[in-house]
Each structure stands twice: as structure tokens, then as C-alpha cells.
Design a protein around this motif. Structure first.
Motif, short mmCIF file in Angstrom:
data_model
loop_
_atom_site.label_atom_id
_atom_site.label_comp_id
_atom_site.label_asym_id
_atom_site.label_seq_id
_atom_site.Cartn_x
_atom_site.Cartn_y
_atom_site.Cartn_z
N ASP A 190 0.69 15.79 -8.59
CA ASP A 190 0.31 15.68 -10.01
C ASP A 190 -0.75 14.58 -10.11
OD1 ASP A 190 2.12 15.09 -13.16
OD2 ASP A 190 -0.03 15.07 -12.63
N TYR A 191 -2.03 15.00 -9.97
CA TYR A 191 -3.11 14.02 -9.86
C TYR A 191 -3.31 13.25 -11.16
CZ TYR A 191 -3.93 15.93 -5.28
OH TYR A 191 -3.75 16.31 -3.97
N ALA A 192 -3.07 13.89 -12.29
CA ALA A 192 -3.22 13.19 -13.58
C ALA A 192 -2.24 12.02 -13.63
CB ALA A 192 -2.98 14.15 -14.73
N ARG A 193 -1.02 12.27 -13.18
CA ARG A 193 0.01 11.21 -13.19
C ARG A 193 -0.34 10.11 -12.18
NH1 ARG A 193 5.24 11.45 -10.22
NH2 ARG A 193 6.42 9.56 -10.82
N ILE A 194 -0.83 10.54 -11.01
CA ILE A 194 -1.18 9.56 -9.98
C ILE A 194 -2.28 8.64 -10.49
CG2 ILE A 194 -2.30 9.32 -7.70
CD1 ILE A 194 -0.80 11.97 -6.93
N VAL A 195 -3.29 9.21 -11.14
CA VAL A 195 -4.38 8.38 -11.70
C VAL A 195 -3.85 7.47 -12.80
CG1 VAL A 195 -6.51 8.46 -13.04
CG2 VAL A 195 -6.22 10.01 -11.09
N ALA A 196 -3.00 8.03 -13.66
CA ALA A 196 -2.50 7.24 -14.81
C ALA A 196 -1.62 6.08 -14.36
CB ALA A 196 -1.73 8.16 -15.75
N LYS A 197 -0.80 6.30 -13.33
CA LYS A 197 0.20 5.30 -12.97
C LYS A 197 -0.28 4.33 -11.89
CE LYS A 197 3.36 6.97 -15.74
NZ LYS A 197 3.75 6.19 -16.94
N SER A 198 -1.36 4.67 -11.21
CA SER A 198 -1.84 3.75 -10.15
C SER A 198 -2.77 2.71 -10.74
CB SER A 198 -2.62 4.54 -9.08
OG SER A 198 -1.78 5.57 -8.55
N LYS A 199 -2.51 1.44 -10.38
CA LYS A 199 -3.42 0.38 -10.86
C LYS A 199 -4.77 0.53 -10.14
CE LYS A 199 -1.07 -3.30 -9.70
NZ LYS A 199 0.35 -3.28 -9.24
N VAL A 200 -4.63 0.70 -8.80
CA VAL A 200 -5.82 0.81 -7.95
C VAL A 200 -5.64 2.05 -7.09
CG1 VAL A 200 -7.14 -0.27 -6.09
CG2 VAL A 200 -6.14 -1.69 -7.91
N LEU A 201 -6.68 2.90 -7.02
CA LEU A 201 -6.52 4.18 -6.32
C LEU A 201 -7.74 4.47 -5.44
CD1 LEU A 201 -4.99 6.90 -5.91
CD2 LEU A 201 -6.17 7.75 -7.96
N VAL A 202 -7.48 4.68 -4.16
CA VAL A 202 -8.52 5.14 -3.23
C VAL A 202 -8.22 6.60 -2.92
CG1 VAL A 202 -9.48 4.91 -0.89
CG2 VAL A 202 -8.91 2.86 -2.23
N ASP A 203 -9.23 7.47 -3.09
CA ASP A 203 -9.03 8.90 -2.91
C ASP A 203 -9.96 9.38 -1.79
OD1 ASP A 203 -9.49 11.83 -5.11
OD2 ASP A 203 -8.78 11.62 -3.04
N ILE A 250 0.86 -1.19 0.00
CA ILE A 250 0.00 0.00 0.00
C ILE A 250 0.90 1.24 0.00
CG2 ILE A 250 -1.87 1.22 1.19
CD1 ILE A 250 -2.77 -1.58 0.62
N VAL A 251 0.56 2.23 -0.83
CA VAL A 251 1.28 3.51 -0.82
C VAL A 251 0.32 4.60 -0.36
CG1 VAL A 251 2.44 5.26 -2.24
CG2 VAL A 251 2.89 2.83 -2.65
N LEU A 252 0.67 5.29 0.71
CA LEU A 252 -0.15 6.42 1.19
C LEU A 252 0.41 7.70 0.58
CD1 LEU A 252 -0.36 5.53 5.02
CD2 LEU A 252 -1.89 4.79 3.16
N LEU A 253 -0.44 8.49 -0.04
CA LEU A 253 -0.01 9.79 -0.58
C LEU A 253 -0.51 10.89 0.34
CD1 LEU A 253 -0.57 9.38 -4.45
CD2 LEU A 253 1.48 8.95 -3.08
N GLY A 254 0.42 11.51 1.06
CA GLY A 254 0.07 12.58 2.01
C GLY A 254 -0.20 12.00 3.37
N LEU A 284 6.94 3.23 -8.00
CA LEU A 284 6.27 3.17 -6.69
C LEU A 284 4.76 3.07 -6.90
CD1 LEU A 284 6.83 3.53 -3.54
CD2 LEU A 284 6.01 5.88 -3.88
N LEU A 285 4.24 3.90 -7.82
CA LEU A 285 2.79 3.91 -8.05
C LEU A 285 2.35 2.62 -8.74
CD1 LEU A 285 2.37 7.61 -9.24
CD2 LEU A 285 1.60 6.65 -7.05
N GLU A 286 3.10 2.23 -9.78
CA GLU A 286 2.70 1.05 -10.57
C GLU A 286 2.84 -0.25 -9.77
OE1 GLU A 286 5.43 1.76 -13.70
OE2 GLU A 286 3.99 2.91 -14.94
N GLY A 287 3.78 -0.22 -8.80
CA GLY A 287 4.03 -1.45 -8.06
C GLY A 287 3.09 -1.64 -6.88
#
Ligand code: SAJ
Length: 431
Positions: A397-410, A321-325, A380-383
Motif C-alpha cells: 500500500d504505497y499511499a500508506r507507506i508514503v503517508a506514514k514514513s517520515k523519511v522514504l528512499v524508493d 532503518i526499515v527495508l520494505l521487500g 514501524l513506519l513512523e518509528g
């Protein structure tokens, strides 16, 4: 008397005391002696550096160069001050009761140096009655009388860390005295460097004003978090509903759901009132209910992580799991009472392998373990099995975070605009 005040003592050089000191010099033509028990803070300020986000090194260095600001741990120098403001922490104890030990220690230091003609102001957020029931007896122990020999007031701090619009100078300052004469003296003093001073009739009125302000936020945040829980059960997008309600030009004030309630003010201050009212056999129901819901949110967020892992036939145990912020709110570097602490503990308790990235928080001590902020690489995001946005820092950079994350909880509705078609639900953006 206020015009005779030349030297201003500020006890507690944190996010309240240092900006107050700088403003008093700049706007009030005062010489400031800052007092702190932390030698590192004192040395940093005397070296012309700021440890507070809202004050620059240049501002401190400039005042140091003019000889108008100095810091010390020597509390006996309070005798040199004509006015003294106390800006020390008022946290909760381990049993979630008010901890006014810092206020008492500061009051005792002031009492030891108290002399006729001084003005003493408490700025730390506290329960109604603290100034009169705790500070006044401590200060009068040497025989001087408040309202006659010296003046004693309460004036709540209203610092909003990171807020560049509302500063110490232009945020209206409420003040109330132990006596009318005290209030007159305190108001006249602050009027020398604060644009608007709002006089109330007593120290208790000023203390309750501040608690009302912060309870108002805690209760409304609790209410909107409950609407988020309700919307989730109804399958309705809570963010859409809040945006729609916010179009009402009157009678509505927008609050947004999130991963919980952080900071050292909003989750803490209402409990000062709850505690005081329990001593008067009164139950503060709104405060207690709001706290119950707000403290439920980290668990709700982790439930969404479990849900999206399950959708991918993965268990929490062993997941990455990667926590952003991890800061308690956007664009600040403070992690005190941050809901990220609770989310991390819950996920690690289930065996998840959790790392974080927060440009404002290079390292994060949690439960005795020092975590380092990871570089936000594509790998980090893709893994990650799940990426979780906990703090909606502006410069992500939310566009990049969305593009590179397989699964994203916001948890802050920060990335939704990057997915016009919307996500799985209000919280699972990609899954
Ligand atoms: N939060 C939400 N939803 C909201 C607003 C805030 O979940 O709609 C969360 C934030 O993410 C944060 C917590 O609540 O974790 C507190 O946020 P906050 O915006 O109330 O800010 P604080 O705690 O930094 O400072 C507040 C000040 N903020 C504002 O008024 C915007 C102000 O109330 C006080 O001056 C300060 O507390 C204090 O020192 O008492």
C-alpha cells in the motif's frame, strides 16, 4: 521414437523441473518420475503438495491421485525412464567460477542407468560446450554412443518465476543436439507438450542462445543503472527520462534502474560465458563492465540513505532503518543474490539497526542470522529514521507507506505516483 516415450524422468524438482513435470503429464500424456536429492522435496510432492510458487498443491495432488507423478531420491529408477531432463542448479562457486558439480552428479546418475533408446536433455543454464565436453564423455563411459545408442541434447529452461502469461507450455523451447539425430529426437519429444519448439543446429548453439538471452538483460540493466548514476550527478530524474525514452515506438527497450541485480540467473549466467571465454584467452568486456556497475548499486542506495540521514542531522550509526521487500524482484519469494543482502550488510556495518518487512519472505537467513519479517504497522513506519523500498511488490500500500514514513528512499520508483509533486530526487521520496 518420441512417440514410444512413455515415462519421463526429471532430475531437479525446483522452479524449472516441477513445472516441466506437470506440463509433461498434462500435455504429453506422459508418466513422470521426478528425482531430487532433497528428501523433503520428494516427500512434499508425494504428499500432493507443491513447494514452487507457480504450481499449486491441487495440481500436484491431482497428478499424484492419477498415479502419473511420483518423486524419489532413488536415482537407479532412471533406468525406467525413456526420456530424462536434467534441471539442476548451475551456481557460481565462492571464487565466482562455474560450479557444474550438480550437472556432473546428475550425469553420473544417468550414466549408471543409461540404456539404449533413452533421450537425455540438459536444461540447466551453462557455458557453451558443457553438453559435449562434460556430459557426453560421462554418458559414453559405459560404451553406449550418443546419436547412435542414445540421444543427447541441450534445451535451455526459460522459466520466468511469477510470470502468469508465459509458462512452460507456451514459451518457445530452443533445442540443439550433439548430433542431428539427437536434435530430431529431442525436438519431437518436446513437441508432444510444448507449443513451440525452436530447433538449432547444435547443443552449443542452444547453450549460447540462453547465455545471450540473460547477458542481454544483465548488460541492459547495467547500462540503465549507469544512466541512473549519471542522472543523479546531473540532477535529472532518471525515471522521467526512461519513461520519455520508452515512448519511442521502435528501437528502444525499457529497462529500469534498481538496487542491484538479483536472482540466481541474471547475475550468474553471464559469468559462465566469461569463464569459458577466459579459457580461450578472450575478455568479455560488456559482461564484466555490466557486472561492475550492477554490483555498485547497493552501495549507491546506501549512499542515498546516508545522504538523507545527514539531511536530518542523524548518523547511520544507531539509526533505525526499515527495508520494505527483500526478495530479488517483485511478487516472488526468492532472496537468492538479492541486492537486499548487500544493502543490509552495508547498513549494519555502519551500525544501523535494520529490520525488514516482506510478505513473501516470512523469515530471512542472512550471514547466519535469522531475521523475521516485521508486521507493517504504522508504528514501524513512523518509528523508522529511514524506510527503504527495495522490492516493489504489487500488493504494497504505497499511499500508506508514503503517508506514514517520515523519511522514504524508493529504489524502484514504486511510490512516486503517491507524491505528484515528486520527491527530493529520483531516490529520496521524502526526506
Ligand atoms: N532488474 C532490474 N531492472 C530491470 C529488470 C530486472 O533491476 O529492468 C532486476 C530484477 O529486479 C532482478 C534481476 O534484475 O533483481 C533479474 O530480474 P529478471 O526480470 O531478469 O528475472 P529473473 O532473474 O527472475 O528471470 C530471468 C527471466 N526473466 C525475464 O525474462 C523477465 C528470464 O530472463 C529467464 O528465463 C530467467 O531469468 C532464467 O531462468 O534464466
Amino acid at each position: 521414437m518420441s512417440q514410444k516415450i512413455a515415462t519421463f524422468g526429471v532430475i531437479g524438482l525446483g522452479y524449472v523441473g516441477l513445472p516441466l513435470s506437470v506440463e509433461a503429464v498434462r500435455g504429453g500424456g506422459l508418466k513422470v518420475i521426478g528425482f531430487d536429492v532433497n528428501q523433503g522435496v520428494v516427500d512434499s510432492i508425494n504428499a500432493g503438495r507443491s513447494h514452487i510458487q507457480d504450481i499449486t498443491d491441487a495440481e500436484v495432488a491431482g497428478l499424484r491421485h492419477q498415479g502419473l507423478l511420483e518423486a524419489t531420491t532413488d536415482m537407479s529408477r532412471l533406468a525406467e525412464c525413456d526420456a530424462i531432463s536434467i534441471c539442476v542448479p548451475t551456481p557460481l562457486s565462492k571464487t565466482r567460477d562455474p560450479d557444474v558439480s550438480y550437472v556432473i552428479a546428475a550425469s553420473e546418475a544417468v550414466a549408471a542407468a543409461l540404456r539404449p533408446g533413452q533421450l537425455v536433455v540438459l536444461e540447466s543454464t551453462t557455458y557453451p560446450g558443457t553438453t559435449r565436453e562434460v556430459m557426453q564423455p560421462t554418458l559414453e563411459a559405459g560404451g553406449l554412443v550418443a546419436g547412435k545408442d542414445f540421444h543427447l541434447c541441450f534445451s535451455p529452461e526459460r522459466v520466468d518465476p511469477g510470470n502468469e502469461t508465459w509458462t512452460t507450455k507456451n514459451t518457445p523451447k530452443v533445442i540443439g543436439g550433439i548430433t542431428q539425430a539427437c536434435g530430431d529426437a529431442g525436438a519431437a519429444f518436446y513437441e508432444r507438450f510444448i507449443d513451440t519448439v525452436v530447433r538449432v543446429s547444435s547443443a552449443e548453439a542452444a547453450e549460447l542462445t540462453k547465455i545471450l538471452e540473460n547477458t542481454f538483460r544483465a548488460v541492459n540493466i547495467g547500462m540503465v543503472n549507469e544512466v541512473a548514476l549519471i542522472s543523479d550527478l546531473l540532477g535529472v530524474d532518471v525515471w522521467e527520462v526512461i519513461e520519455a525514452a520508452a515512448t519511442k515506438p521502435f528501437g528502444f527497450m525499457k529497462f529500469t534502474p534498481g538496487p542491484g541485480l538479483g536472482g540466481h540467473c541474471i547475475p550468474v549466467d553471464p559469468h559462465y560465458l566469461s569463464w569459458k571465454m577466459r579459457t580461450l584467452n578472450y575478455k568479455t568486456r560488456f559482461i564484466d563492465l555490466a557486472s561492475e556497475i550492477n554490483t555498485e548499486m547497493p552501495n549507491f542506495v546506501v549512499g542515498k540513505v546516508r545522504e538523507v540521514l545527514n539531511r536530518n542531522r542523524l548518523s547511520v550509526n544507531g539509526s533505525s532503518i526499515v527495508l520494505l521487500g527483500v526478495a530479488y524482484k517483485k511478487d516472488v519469494n526468492d532472496v537468492r543474490e538479492s541486492p537486499a543482502l548487500d544493502v543490509l550488510k552495508l547498513l549494519e556495518a555502519d551500525g544501523a539497526e535494520v529490520v525488514y518487512h516482506d510478505p513473501y519472505v516470512p523469515q530471512w537467513k542472512n550471514g547466519g542470522v535469522m531475521h523475521q519479517s516485521q508486521a507493517l504497522t504504522d508504528e514501524l513506519l513512523e518509528g523508522a529514521d529511514v524506510v527503504v523500498i527495495l522490492t516493489d511488490h504489487t500488493d504494497f500500500d504505497y499511499a500508506r507507506i508514503v503517508a506514514k514514513s517520515k523519511v522514504l528512499v524508493d529504489t524502484r520508483h514504486a511510490a512516486a505516483k503517491e507524491l505528484p509533486g515528486g520527491g527530493v530526487d529520483s531516490w529520496i521520496v521524502k526526506g
